[in-house]
Design a protein around this motif. Structure first.
Motif: not given
Length: 523
Positions: A31, A33, A35, A49, A77-80, A257
């Protein structure tokens, strides 16, 4: 006196595209990330990813973004964020992170100064719409490509392209070109331009190469003994070196992660740590202060934490004592760095005793060396020192001397083992009755007073002594802290010339966009 680090393994990638490709090979199903901040959980393994990053890079290429162009990111902060940042590098471009506390005008200034060819910007979030505000007030100052990060279901403003629509721009040809660009990224190409917080004037753009950036990220991760079983709670903002170069990139290098948190609160951090069984939790001193003082802390299971890392020029000794004793964390590490060194100058290690961790910033990171000038200023030289300031050769020459030493502006000491101790900022020192007073020493004492949550000490004019200390304090809501008691406590623990002559309780401190206290605004 000077101190240099012992060398560590040199077996790691020297560019972020190479690092991401290796992560996808080594831990394809691991893994990368998780979110869950925007509704349904988004979980990507390292292979996924890598594919998401490649897709973003292909879209940049299809949009006409060239190798060496600059891409700004203005989002929490985000997975973007790692997808966009790593995708920027994968396309051979240069990352320009923007502080989420900036006003739209401040953001536009950095976009223009960096000549960004694209901007990745968040939509509506916590009552603010960065994307909408930029397009509404500053459209003529923006580049052609404004990419909307969907943190809510709000409409995409005119002039922006939605995240999904942008990703769909990629073609087979642009995807192939993105791979060629990733192949062609050199360790000596610029990876990013990070703007300083500007506590003493206009912010400066710190330029770093892939080699410099990853040298620091690898040294930081190796020092923390990161591994693919770790889960990293990310409260440090990605726009900052602590969140990006000591966060995202070490995770890529060591297969860790990522657990991003966009808005810090003690409750949100503890809930995420408990739910995802976080093992690694770096943060600024104030993060741990608020967690330790939270009355609901015992209701959260933080037993999975194995490593806490904190750092600042000055870290209250009492805080390190409390983290180890009250949170039960096996390893607490303090470190010291600044943007001009990608955030990495010196660090303690897991093998250091509690006294060393509590009282010093450790030894130089691998690849770095530290020394003191005749005035006691901390100097740093080595693999992580920046190329220089963007479009400012004079400031670069004033900061990095002819021998390659970067002048940090901090005052410190180095002991016989090479441990660095920061005593204060050079500019913060004041003279009381002919004696130098370093406010940080006074602030360390103030931190031990029950009820005090944060302090700042400045010198103010005095007819007899020239300058005397004035202390500003924030206190817990349930605490009673009185001026006479504070001064009496200081007299017990400090020489008379160091004792503040006055104390003021304040609700909050004035801060810059990075959260640092602006002492020049205290009076």
């Amino acid at each position: 006196m000077s101190s240099a680090a012992e060398p560590t393994s040199t077996d790691y990638p020297r560019t972020t595209p190479a690092a991401l490709r290796r992560a996808a090979r080594n831990w394809p199903g691991g893994t990368a990330i998780v979110d869950g901040q925007w509704g349904a959980d988004v979980a990507l393994n390292w292979a996924e990813l890598h594919e998401a990053v490649h897709t973003f890079a292909a879209a940049l290429v299809a949009s006409g973004i060239g190798a060496g162009d600059r891409v700004a990111i203005w989002a929490p902060n985000s997975h973007h964020w790692p997808v966009a940042a790593l995708g920027t590098h994968y396309a051979g471009a240069v990352l320009v992170p923007l502080n989420t506390r900036y006003t739209a005008g401040e953001a536009v200034e950095i976009i223009e100064r960096s000549a960004a060819a694209a901007v990745v910007v968040s939509g509506e979030f916590l009552g603010a719409d960065h994307c909408g505000e930029l397009l509404d007030k500053h459209r003529d100052s923006l580049p052609q490509h404004v990419i909307h990060v969907p943190l809510s279901k709000s409409a995409i403003p005119g002039g922006a392209v939605g995240w999904t629509e942008f990703l769909d721009r990629g073609t087979d040809e642009s995807a192939a070109e993105a791979e060629r660009r990733a192949d062609g990224v050199s360790p000596d190409d610029l990876s990013d331009i990070m703007f300083t917080s500007g506590t003493t004037g206009k912010s400066k753009g710190v330029m770093a190469t892939h080699r410099q950036t990853l040298a620091g990220s690898h040294a930081w991760g190796a020092n923390g003994r990161l591994n693919s079983d770790d889960r990293y709670l990310m409260v440090n903002p990605y726009f900052h070196t602590f969140g990006y170069k000591a966060g995202i990139l070490p995770c890529v290098l060591f297969g860790v992660t990522m657990l991003p948190l966009a808005v810090y609160s003690p409750t949100a951090a503890m809930e995420l740590a408990s739910r995802r069984r976080a093992t690694v939790f770096p943060g600024a001193p104030t993060v741990f202060q608020t967690i330790l003082d939270d009355p609901d802390r015992t209701g959260h299971d933080l037993s999975s934490l194995r490593l806490v890392v904190t750092g600042a020029a000055i870290v209250p000794v009492v805080l390190i004592d409390r983290i180890a004793a009250e949170l039960g964390v096996d390893t607490v590490i303090t470190a010291y760095g600044l943007t001009e060194c990608s955030g990495f100058v010196s660090t303690c290690t897991a093998d250091d005793d509690a006294v060393t961790v509590a009282n010093t910033c450790g030894r130089a990171f691998a690849g770095m060396e530290i020394a003191l000038s005749e005035q006691g200023e901390v100097l740093a030289r080595g693999d992580m020192v920046m190329v220089g300031y963007l479009d400012d050769p004079d400031a670069t020459a004033a900061t990095i001397d002819a021998d390659g030493w970067l002048h940090t502006g901090d005052i410190g000491t180095i002991d016989e083992r090479g441990n660095l101790k920061i005593t204060d900022r050079l500019k913060d020192m004041y003279i009381c009755g002919g004696f130098n007073v370093y406010p940080a020493e006074v602030e360390q004492v103030l931190a031990r007073i029950d009820g005090v949550t944060e302090s700042a000490v400045i010198g103010v004019p005095d007819e007899r002594l020239g300058e005397v200390g004035k202390a500003f304090l924030t206190v817990r809501a349930d605490a009673v802290v009185e001026e006479d008691a504070v001064i009496a406590y200081c007299r017990e623990h400090l020489a008379n010339f160091k004792v503040p002559r006055s104390v003021r309780i304040v609700d909050t401190f004035p801060r810059n966009a990075s959260g640092k206290i602006l002492k020049r605004e205290l009076s």
